[in-house]
Design a protein around this motif. Sequence first.
Motif, PDB file in Angstrom:
ATOM      1  N   ALA A  28       0.832  -1.206   0.000  1.00 60.88           N
ATOM      2  CA  ALA A  28       0.000   0.000   0.000  1.00 60.88           C
ATOM      3  C   ALA A  28       0.867   1.256   0.000  1.00 60.88           C
ATOM      4  CB  ALA A  28      -0.932  -0.013   1.207  1.00 60.88           C
ATOM      5  N   SER A  31       2.568   1.666  -3.302  1.00 58.35           N
ATOM      6  CA  SER A  31       1.601   2.077  -4.324  1.00 58.35           C
ATOM      7  C   SER A  31       1.310   3.568  -4.224  1.00 58.35           C
ATOM      8  CB  SER A  31       0.306   1.273  -4.177  1.00 58.35           C
ATOM      9  OG  SER A  31       0.520  -0.099  -4.427  1.00 58.35           O
ATOM     10  N   MET A  32       1.198   4.047  -2.993  1.00 58.32           N
ATOM     11  CA  MET A  32       0.970   5.477  -2.787  1.00 58.32           C
ATOM     12  C   MET A  32       2.159   6.278  -3.293  1.00 58.32           C
ATOM     13  SD  MET A  32      -1.565   7.263  -1.432  1.00 58.32           S
ATOM     14  CE  MET A  32      -1.480   8.408  -2.796  1.00 58.32           C
ATOM     15  N   CYS A  35       2.089   6.610  -7.083  1.00 56.53           N
ATOM     16  CA  CYS A  35       1.100   7.577  -7.576  1.00 56.53           C
ATOM     17  C   CYS A  35       1.518   9.016  -7.268  1.00 56.53           C
ATOM     18  CB  CYS A  35      -0.273   7.270  -6.980  1.00 56.53           C
ATOM     19  SG  CYS A  35      -0.983   5.711  -7.541  1.00 56.53           S
ATOM     20  N   ALA A 142      -0.457   3.860   5.787  1.00 56.28           N
ATOM     21  CA  ALA A 142      -0.501   2.673   4.928  1.00 56.28           C
ATOM     22  C   ALA A 142       0.126   1.487   5.633  1.00 56.28           C
ATOM     23  CB  ALA A 142       0.227   2.967   3.618  1.00 56.28           C
ATOM     24  N   LEU A 390      -4.856   3.954   3.701  1.00 57.09           N
ATOM     25  CA  LEU A 390      -4.783   3.174   2.470  1.00 57.09           C
ATOM     26  C   LEU A 390      -4.416   1.732   2.815  1.00 57.09           C
ATOM     27  CD1 LEU A 390      -4.756   3.170  -0.687  1.00 57.09           C
ATOM     28  CD2 LEU A 390      -2.289   3.598  -0.539  1.00 57.09           C
ATOM     29  N   ILE A 406      -5.587  -1.985  -4.709  1.00 57.08           N
ATOM     30  CA  ILE A 406      -4.828  -0.877  -4.120  1.00 57.08           C
ATOM     31  C   ILE A 406      -4.556   0.228  -5.136  1.00 57.08           C
ATOM     32  CG2 ILE A 406      -2.500  -0.305  -3.325  1.00 57.08           C
ATOM     33  CD1 ILE A 406      -2.626  -2.651  -1.468  1.00 57.08           C
ATOM     34  N   ALA A 410      -5.141   4.097  -4.359  1.00 55.63           N
ATOM     35  CA  ALA A 410      -3.991   4.996  -4.295  1.00 55.63           C
ATOM     36  C   ALA A 410      -4.133   6.139  -5.296  1.00 55.63           C
ATOM     37  CB  ALA A 410      -2.705   4.215  -4.548  1.00 55.63           C
TER      38      ALA A 410
END
Length: 428
Positions: A28, A31-32, A35, A142, A390, A406, A410
């Motif tokens: 998570a 992934s954040m 992005c 996260a 998240l 996810i 995200a």
Amino acid sequence: MSQAASKIPGQASEPRHYSVIIVGGGQAGLSMSYCLRRAGIDHLVIEKHTVTHTWRTQRWDAFCLVTPNWQCALPGYPYSGDDPHGFMKKDEIIDYLDGFIRMVDAPVLEHTEVRHVRPRPQGGFAVSTSAGEFSAGQVVVASGGYHAPIVPRMAERLPASIVQMQSSEYRNPQALPDGAVLVVGSGQSGAQIAEDLHLAGRKVVLAVGEAPRCARFYRGRDVVDWLADMKYYDMPVTEHPLREGVRDNTNHYVTGRDGGRDIDLRRFAAEGMELYGVLDDFRDGLLRFAPNLMQSLDDADATYNRINASIDKFIVERGIEAGEPGVYEPVWTPPAERTELDPLEAGIGSVIWCIGFRPDFSWLDAPVFNGRGYPAHSRGVTGQAGLYFLGLPWLHTWGSGRFSGIARDAEYLAALIAAHGTAGALAA
């Protein structure tokens, strides 16, 4: 990439500022980071151990995914192997994650504990860590929701000769002492660990909980494929019949082992596994079980048949050609409810507690939690400006806590963070 709080010679130490700090370096948090980097937003990921630590240290040797490989769809990094309908084993999962880590190349501060996060009067957040002080315009939590292993206090009273461990500590049958193994709990971990022991020829006593189950394959396809076509995995929590109550549901037990199959506890019992109801207590030298084994098995089977019936309905409505329908019929029925067991007389040498984890957000000083210690949020957005979550189960959809959902979550939060963007800079 390691970073620390900056210091100006001759002056008091000043916290190093980031537009966004992400707490947790699992799938998570990474992934954040992916992005945010695409959006051009500076940020830092802070991880207590090492990135994707849990996947490497809290899974048993024979662990594999229960969802097909095609559902591994981390942002910018979909599964690209030659077995989309297979189920990656532990080492393959780690290889997949290692590739994602290299692609994201996140700014990460590892081996660093976040000790306190609090909103600042002037806006943004103060973040205290074992590596020093930081500040952030916005914070994304996260770190997941599975922090503290649950082991009941009755464990303290079990005979000292019995080795006890939590599911995250289990590795393989050979690592356990001789004797029968009591597995407590029949969610995904409990059912799969019980199967792992059973297949190895170990005597297993399973305290069955209230977890539901589902078929692996039905009418010629993986049930996951059917449910994907039925758009179940796109359903937001706000449209689920249980609404936010679905977040408390126990996951269905099934396995991807050996190409995937059902987990049928009744069949295990017919083969010699001892099944009992929920473990209530240990008192006067006896394990005490609730007389609810029959009900738990019946309820799990009812869920199994209900899911298959929904697939039948979809097939009829769409005029799809598929294999023959069917209804599961029990292959074994408990002759009676057994509520007591002497563990020493039964030769139990070890106990594996598979009853889950509690969340621990004690380090987060913000008024965003309900009475049970869970964050109150809408699609990860809390009532505290600039604070997000998240990677939690059913954050938005079924896949929110998994590889499959996810990316969507995200991307949504990254857009909100970008829109909120100047707040962090103004607060620095």
